[in-house]
Design a protein around this motif. Structure first.
Motif, PDB file in Angstrom:
ATOM      1  N   GLU B 128      19.810 -15.325  -9.213  1.00 12.82           N
ATOM      2  CA  GLU B 128      19.950 -14.348  -8.148  1.00 12.82           C
ATOM      3  C   GLU B 128      21.078 -14.786  -7.209  1.00 12.82           C
ATOM      4  O   GLU B 128      20.998 -15.849  -6.587  1.00 12.82           O
ATOM      5  N   VAL B 129      22.120 -13.963  -7.129  1.00 15.73           N
ATOM      6  CA  VAL B 129      23.170 -14.228  -6.133  1.00 15.73           C
ATOM      7  C   VAL B 129      22.768 -13.431  -4.907  1.00 15.73           C
ATOM      8  O   VAL B 129      22.777 -12.207  -4.902  1.00 15.73           O
ATOM      9  N   ARG B 130      22.388 -14.171  -3.848  1.00 14.10           N
ATOM     10  CA  ARG B 130      21.693 -13.518  -2.751  1.00 14.10           C
ATOM     11  C   ARG B 130      22.622 -12.833  -1.760  1.00 14.10           C
ATOM     12  O   ARG B 130      22.180 -12.083  -0.911  1.00 14.10           O
ATOM     13  N   ARG B 135      28.732 -11.345  -4.356  1.00 15.28           N
ATOM     14  CA  ARG B 135      28.704 -10.668  -5.660  1.00 15.28           C
ATOM     15  C   ARG B 135      30.007  -9.918  -5.873  1.00 15.28           C
ATOM     16  O   ARG B 135      30.576  -9.910  -6.958  1.00 15.28           O
ATOM     17  N   GLN B 136      30.495  -9.282  -4.808  1.00 14.84           N
ATOM     18  CA  GLN B 136      31.755  -8.553  -4.936  1.00 14.84           C
ATOM     19  C   GLN B 136      32.915  -9.510  -5.124  1.00 14.84           C
ATOM     20  O   GLN B 136      33.827  -9.252  -5.910  1.00 14.84           O
ATOM     21  N   ARG B 137      32.857 -10.632  -4.393  1.00 18.09           N
ATOM     22  CA  ARG B 137      33.950 -11.594  -4.545  1.00 18.09           C
ATOM     23  C   ARG B 137      33.984 -12.168  -5.951  1.00 18.09           C
ATOM     24  O   ARG B 137      35.018 -12.620  -6.423  1.00 18.09           O
ATOM     25  N   LEU B 138      32.827 -12.166  -6.613  1.00 16.47           N
ATOM     26  CA  LEU B 138      32.790 -12.666  -7.981  1.00 16.47           C
ATOM     27  C   LEU B 138      33.262 -11.598  -8.967  1.00 16.47           C
ATOM     28  O   LEU B 138      33.333 -11.838 -10.164  1.00 16.47           O
ATOM     29  N   GLY B 139      33.554 -10.421  -8.452  1.00 11.64           N
ATOM     30  CA  GLY B 139      34.104  -9.384  -9.305  1.00 11.64           C
ATOM     31  C   GLY B 139      33.068  -8.441  -9.870  1.00 11.64           C
ATOM     32  O   GLY B 139      33.292  -7.810 -10.913  1.00 11.64           O
ATOM     33  N   TYR B 140      31.920  -8.327  -9.214  1.00 11.29           N
ATOM     34  CA  TYR B 140      30.889  -7.422  -9.709  1.00 11.29           C
ATOM     35  C   TYR B 140      30.518  -6.433  -8.625  1.00 11.29           C
ATOM     36  O   TYR B 140      30.902  -6.579  -7.467  1.00 11.29           O
ATOM     37  N   LEU B 141      29.764  -5.418  -9.023  1.00  9.60           N
ATOM     38  CA  LEU B 141      29.255  -4.466  -8.046  1.00  9.60           C
ATOM     39  C   LEU B 141      28.270  -5.178  -7.132  1.00  9.60           C
ATOM     40  O   LEU B 141      27.572  -6.082  -7.559  1.00  9.60           O
ATOM     41  N   LYS B 142      28.198  -4.700  -5.889  1.00 17.53           N
ATOM     42  CA  LYS B 142      27.304  -5.424  -4.987  1.00 17.53           C
ATOM     43  C   LYS B 142      25.843  -5.129  -5.290  1.00 17.53           C
ATOM     44  O   LYS B 142      24.946  -5.808  -4.810  1.00 17.53           O
ATOM     45  N   PHE B 146      21.322 -10.017 -10.258  1.00 21.22           N
ATOM     46  CA  PHE B 146      21.043 -11.141 -11.154  1.00 21.22           C
ATOM     47  C   PHE B 146      22.203 -11.378 -12.107  1.00 21.22           C
ATOM     48  O   PHE B 146      22.737 -10.441 -12.695  1.00 21.22           O
ATOM     49  N   PHE B 147      22.567 -12.624 -12.237  1.00 21.60           N
ATOM     50  CA  PHE B 147      23.701 -13.010 -13.052  1.00 21.60           C
ATOM     51  C   PHE B 147      23.244 -14.000 -14.108  1.00 21.60           C
ATOM     52  O   PHE B 147      22.326 -14.791 -13.875  1.00 21.60           O
ATOM     53  N   SER B 148      23.914 -13.974 -15.230  1.00 23.76           N
ATOM     54  CA  SER B 148      23.627 -15.000 -16.227  1.00 23.76           C
ATOM     55  C   SER B 148      24.538 -16.192 -15.951  1.00 23.76           C
ATOM     56  O   SER B 148      25.553 -16.071 -15.250  1.00 23.76           O
ATOM     57  N   ALA B 149      24.137 -17.330 -16.492  1.00 24.96           N
ATOM     58  CA  ALA B 149      24.953 -18.533 -16.316  1.00 24.96           C
ATOM     59  C   ALA B 149      26.355 -18.300 -16.852  1.00 24.96           C
ATOM     60  O   ALA B 149      27.349 -18.726 -16.238  1.00 24.96           O
ATOM     61  N   ALA B 150      26.444 -17.602 -18.000  1.00 26.59           N
ATOM     62  CA  ALA B 150      27.749 -17.376 -18.599  1.00 26.59           C
ATOM     63  C   ALA B 150      28.621 -16.501 -17.695  1.00 26.59           C
ATOM     64  O   ALA B 150      29.823 -16.733 -17.547  1.00 26.59           O
TER      65      ALA B 150
END
Lengths: 655, 580
Positions: B128-130, B135-142, B146-150
């Protein structure tokens, strides 16, 4: 009784009435609450000493405390003669007064300082938190000092008179800057054909941006990370100025004058035997320093077959000569890259395996914070042209015979770190700046790696040189002939979350025109009436009547973690040779002084040092007394107002 | 400068510390697995290609369900400076990774071992990226939580972390946003270690703890044995989980037979109590009972039906699980239960119950008891709801706190005083709300102001004594009685705030209603001393309690409190009635 009369009269006095009233107490308490709350915020923003200067130690805060004391005292006296119901009230307030008075005694006559002792050494000089200005004639051992009160704003003229009056025969302090940024540079002075030359340069890469000065007399060489930089004045017959302050440097011949090395081919293809690169495996758990060696294995052997030490299988995965990290992976750098010998090891014990990288130049580095199954590694002899080991190079320094290609052990960084740097094996990256006194518009920059010239360029002021090392760019910012150091001090504002800049004084020697900046913690030699005098501005020092010697410092972690569980110092007292253990919550009391385990310093390559806080508090009994009285008072207060007591009292009065 | 260069290398190399997952997958290819189950479809040879997240999660859950919780969770492991059952290690790991003790219908132990044994685990979205912004900075929708390790590994997380590591080394300070990045980075490191099995194997092998050499050869042998048993267990899980379940009892037995350092000895005896503590959730029960009992006493209909005899019983049934839970904690940690925000909140709940019981004994006001029970219930509910902020773990203490005598005198006294102030605050809030309702409350205010005054007196008494004890402890271990350290200063401020209230009552500036109205305002000083110094100021010598988070929650509470105060005061001064 007379006192009753006095109090009765006082109670009619409007000043006393005001001082004794609760109507003063309530706003006063609110103001104190606001002030100390602001103090904690200052501490959070800057640091504790800023908060002390801004609030707790300031004169207006003292005034508030005095007013609070008077208020409590007057309130207590105004109710004289006391009745039985006043018992709790009176005792509580006497307790408060005693406590505050104890605090006053401590702040006036108490000693609170810190004592740093290195393992195996003794020390008796306690550093106090207050500042002083001191001087010492060069031919006299006695030190004269005057306390200096720090502040948060600049001081000049009359505000400095207390110090200036004491030192008027020597110098005057013209200005005090509480937070000063000291900038050292060099400026040209006319005259002297043999005057020293200075050169400023900027070294820049993706990771760092450093701007430094070299000065042919004061600091002709310095060590920046893996690079060694030196300024060489070519038209000088003697490579070194005789005034050079560092003995190890003067005994170290400049690299250019060394006999040239036989050309060394790429080390990976080098025949074994000519060099002796090896992995040394030490017992990380051994208490001795240096760590006990368990095994030293030649890389050629290790490449063939993994070794096993203490049940750990150690295999060499990759050997790097110019290790760089790219895309988060360790790989071999380009052939013209920075020399950075490294070994990638695979460690295996039972079902568990670790990866570890051992750098020749960064001996303390480890990937695994939890340790490597109780082993530690070092990569020695990585330099193919040298057989040196740390022990040999250390002895080489003292005798002035460094192995060829070895950087000098002292540089701008000071001996300790230089030694730590050198212990991993000789690193041979040198940048030489060659200048001529008669033409200082340009410098000839020579890059040397393992005594081999790898690049050369003539640079004018402001020109850049893209070095072949790690994308590092070198600029020559300025070259000044006849350069003398100039120190400029700029007042700065404290910055949030940063260490506060130290204070500085601008002093003018008596009868002189020139002024000098003296920053906190610094000592400077002035010539007054033809005689040298050392002037010092910094923390007050207290000489204890005895010395403490640190026999051993030990830090104990919670097993399996890096979290400290306890730390303790084993010390002996010089006067009677007695042995004591000082640890958290277990101080040493000796001759009225109390020593507490406050902190410690553990730096690689240096003996551990303990920091004891030293305390002598004449107010302590008063404060303890006040605490007891206050606690007693509160208990009486609570009990006498309680239901149990009132019903008891009622029953007594009714019978 | 050398130091700086070291840092550069350190920061750069840290991420390279763990192998990447494609390497990892190749590594697991060497593991002899029995391709008998559906997972054979993603046999290790094909693992190089990524697995869709939904399928990876399904496989993870399916694997988890096959893992028997008993007895493997009784395995003794060491982590964070103590020995604990693997049940606790799994709970704490799952909490950090997923934000909750239980996710995907799996018990923590099941999820923990499923991660270590499912080949597609690196692609299962469990972390869980809280922070939505992160989450947006990681390049995903806010919205993606939940993210996988990969996914994390391929994201720009590492680049975000590198400069922070350097900052932290140099200044030691990180902003809230930066702490979030570091938290996610530690989540990534943790899940990597769990997936690789390193986390479990390292924790279960006590030979890392450097036990005393004088110990028995038998205990030493157990350490070597347990490491191989643990890796056997993991390997068997990767193959046939049902077979692996049969290996668990031997693993448990060997793990507990290992030799532990002297100071860890007692933990070996408390492992089963800790599992009971994990299962029983005493504070949740205490919270529910307190809320129910409080409602019974607060509502007019039920209160009138209850006899006076019922009130002590209601107190008792609430106290029972609370005291049991606190006692278990003390038994396991061997320290006074006042070492962090979580435990002090428990301690304050206990204090509120005890002091309000005394109030009831003195004044027989069951409505006040009802309000206090609800208050206790809410505090306890809060402790259960935000474990990530309050850290309810049982891990050991920093060096300076290792003194049971002072912990159990100074800290308990200070914290219990907060309980008295909490009662005054709750009484004040009842009065504030009541004042907003129509009608004449004069009598009510007089009565409540008396209770509040008593509680403030008690609080000031306890806090003053606590501060003095703190001074004596500070003198004893730091060498000064008083040093204007933020924690001690704020304790003093809270004390002086309430003392000012008491003195203002003497002058007559503050009468019944104002005393009640100002109690919650003065309580904000207690919140600052209790929460703010550790979580907001985060400076000074009392650094062992420092943490972060919860600022928004506390901010809302403070805002609401001030709003109610302002409304009530406005109405109070606007109304024509004589001031009381």
């Amino acid at each position: 009784m007379n006192l009753t009369l006095i109090i009765q009269r006082l109670n009619r006095n409007s000043v006393f009435k005001f001082l004794s009233s609760v109507k003063l107490a309530v706003p006063l308490m609110i103001i104190i609450i606001g002030s100390v709350a602001a103090g904690t915020i200052f501490e959070s923003l800057y640091n504790a000493s800023y908060a002390r200067l801004a609030v707790y130690g300031s004169s207006w805060f003292w005034l508030l405390m005095v007013l609070l004391w008077l208020n409590i005292f007057a309130a207590m006296m105004s109710r004289y003669p006391w009745k039985k119901r006043h018992l709790g009230f009176v005792i509580t307030h006497i307790g408060m007064l005693t406590l505050l008075f104890g605090g006053f005694i401590t702040s006036q006559w108490g000693i609170d300082g810190s004592l740093r002792i290195e393992e195996g050494r003794a020390n008796s000089r306690v550093e106090l938190s207050d500042l002083m200005v001191a001087y010492q004639w060069e031919d006299s051992p006695s030190l004269q000092s005057v306390p200096f009160s720090a502040g948060l704003s600049e001081k000049s003229g009359g505000e400095l008179s207390s110090v200036n009056d004491a030192f008027s025969h020597l110098f005057q302090i013209e200005r005090y800057v509480p937070f000063a940024q000291v900038e050292r540079s060099y400026a040209a002075k006319t005259g002297d054909a043999n005057a020293p030359v200075s050169l400023s340069f900027i070294l820049r890469s993706r990771f760092f941006n450093v701007s430094e000065w070299l000065h042919s007399r004061d600091n002709p060489e310095m060590q920046l990370g893996p690079a060694h930089l030196k300024l060489i004045v070519d038209d000088e017959m003697t490579a070194r100025e005789p005034q050079s302050p560092r003995p190890s440097q003067s005994s170290h011949p400049p690299l250019s004058s060394r006999p040239s090395q036989s050309s060394s081919p790429s080390q990976l293809s080098e025949p074994a035997g000519q060099s002796n690169p090896r992995l040394v495996i030490q017992d990380a758990e051994s208490k001795e320093e240096p760590k006990k060696k368990l095994l030293s294995v030649k890389l050629v052997d290790l490449q063939r077959k993994a070794v096993s030490v203490k049940g750990v299988e150690i295999a060499l995965k990759t050997r790097f000569q110019r290790a760089v990290v790219s895309n988060n992976k360790l790989t071999e750098g380009p052939s013209d890259g920075v020399e950075n010998p490294a070994l990638e090891l695979a460690l295996k014990r039972g079902g568990e395996s670790h990866r570890e990288v051992v750098y020749a130049k960064f001996p303390g580095f480890s990937l695994n914070a939890k340790g490597n199954f109780g082993l530690s590694f070092s990569y020695e002899g990585a330099d193919a042209t040298s057989e040196s080991t740390p022990e040999e190079s250390a002895s080489g320094t003292s005798s002035g015979e460094l192995p060829p290609g070895h950087p000098p052990m002292t540089g701008a960084m000071g001996g300790g770190e230089g030694a730590a740097m050198g212990s991993g094996g000789p690193a041979g990256n040198t940048i030489e700046f060659h200048v001529r006194r008669n033409s200082t518009q340009q410098a000839r920059v020579v890059l040397i790696k393992n005594a081999q010239k790898v690049g050369e360029k003539i640079l004018k002021e402001g020109e850049a040189y893209e070095t072949p090392w790690m994308g590092m760019t070198l600029f020559v910012a300025s070259i000044v002939a006849g350069a003398e150091p100039v120190i400029q001090v700029r007042a700065v504002n404290p910055e949030r979350g940063r260490d506060l800049a130290p204070g500085a004084l601008l002093i003018r020697p008596a009868g002189g025109q020139e002024t000098h900046w003296l920053s906190q913690g610094e000592s400077k030699e002035l010539t007054i009436a033809g005689k040298g005098v050392h002037v010092f501005f910094g923390n007050q020092m207290l000489e204890l009547p005895f010395e403490l010697k640190l026999v051993k410092f030990s830090k104990q972690d919670y097993p399996g973690t890096g979290t400290a569980m306890s730390y303790e110092s084993l010390v002996t007292v010089s006067t009677d040779g007695s042995l004591h253990n000082v640890s958290m919550n277990e101080p040493l009391k000796y001759q009225g002084y109390t020593f507490y385990q406050a902190s410690y310093q553990l730096f690689e390559g240096q003996p551990p040092a303990t920091i004891l806080s030293v305390n002598k508090d004449p107010g302590r009994p008063v404060k303890y007394c006040g605490s007891l009285i206050l606690a007693l008072g509160i208990i009486i207060f609570t009990l006498m107002r309680s239901r149990v007591y009132t019903s008891f009292a009622q029953r007594r009065t009714s019978t | 400068m050398i130091h700086m260069i070291h840092l550069i290398f350190g920061a750069l190399l840290a991420p390279a510390q763990e192998p990447h997952f494609h390497e990892l997958a190749r590594g697991s290819a060497e593991v002899p697995t029995a391709p008998t189950m559906s997972s054979a479809a993603h046999a290790p040879e094909t693992v190089d290609a990524s697995v869709p997240p939904e399928r990876a999660l399904q496989e993870l859950i399916a694997q988890g369900q096959k893992i028997a919780i008993e007895p493997v969770r009784r395995t003794a492991v060491s982590q964070n400076g103590r020995i604990k059952p693997v049940d606790t290690l799994a709970r704490e790991s799952v909490l950090l990774l997923t934000g909750s003790y239980e996710r995907f219908g799996l018990k923590p132990v099941q999820l923990y071992f499923a991660l270590a044994s499912t080949p597609s685990a690196p692609w299962a979205p469990v972390v869980e990226v809280r922070d939505a912004k992160l989450r947006q900075r990681l390049g995903y929708l806010k919205e993606k939580r939940f993210f996988s390790a990969a996914e994390l590994e391929a994201s720009p997380l590492i680049e975000l972390v590198q400069p922070l590591m350097k900052n932290q080394e140099e200044s030691g300070r990180l902003s809230e946003e930066e702490k979030k990045v570091m938290e996610t980075f530690s989540q990534l490191n943790l899940i990597r270690q769990i997936i690789l099995g390193e986390n479990f194997i390292h924790a279960v092998d006590f030979s890392f703890l450097k036990p005393h050499t004088s110990g028995s050869a038998e205990g030493h042998g157990a350490a070597t044995e347990v490491a191989s048993q643990a890796s056997d267990y993991l390997q068997q899980l990767r193959g046939d989980a049902r077979q692996a379940n049969l290996l668990a009892p031997a693993l448990v037995e060997t793990s507990r037979r290992q030799e532990a350092p002297q100071i860890f000895q007692h933990y070996l005896g408390t492992l089963d109590s800790e599992i009971f503590y994990n299962d029983a959730r005493p504070f949740l029960w205490a919270s529910l009972i307190a809320l129910l009992a409080g409602l019974l006493l607060s509502l007019d209909i039920t209160r009138q039906k209850l006899t006076a005899k019922a009130v002590p019983w209601l107190y008792l049934v609430t106290l029972l699980p609370l005291v049991l839970g606190i006692s278990l904690r003390v038994y396991i940690t061997q320290f006074a239960p006042v070492t962090n925000m979580f435990t002090t909140m428990l301690w304050v709940s206990l204090g509120v119950l005890i002091f309000s019981a005394i109030l009831y004994y003195l004044y027989r006001n069951s409505l006040v008891s009802g309000v206090m029970l609800i208050g206790t219930g809410l505090i306890l509910m809060l402790t259960e709801q935000i474990p990530l902020i309050l850290s309810p773990d049982l891990d050991p203490l920093v060096a300076v706190l290792r003194s049971n005598f002072w912990l159990s005198t100074h800290v308990t006294t200070i914290t219990i005083s907060y309980a008295a102030f909490t009662i005054a605050m709750l009484l004040g809030n009842v009065a504030l709300v009541r004042s907003l309702m129509p009608g004449d409350h004069t009598q009510f205010f007089h009565q409540y102001a008396h209770y509040a005054y008593r509680m403030i007196q008690l609080g000031c008494f306890l806090l003053s004594v606590g501060i003095i004890l703190g001074g004596v402890w500070a003198d004893y271990s730091w060498g000064r009685f008083w040093g204007w350290d933020p924690k001690e200063t704020w304790a003093l401020i809270a004390d002086m705030g309430f003392l000012t209230l008491l003195h203002a009552r003497i002058t007559g500036w503050v009468k019944s209603f104002m005393l009640l109205a100002l109690s919650p305002v003065a309580y904000l000083l207690v919140i600052m001393a209790w929460y703010g110094v550790n979580f907001i100021l985060a400076t000074g010598l009392h650094s062992y309690g420092f943490s972060s988070g919860g600022a928004l929650m506390v901010g809302i509470f403070v805002g609401l409190q001030l709003l109610i105060f302002a409304l009530a005061l406005t109405k109070f001064f606007m109304s024509p009635r004589p001031a009381i």
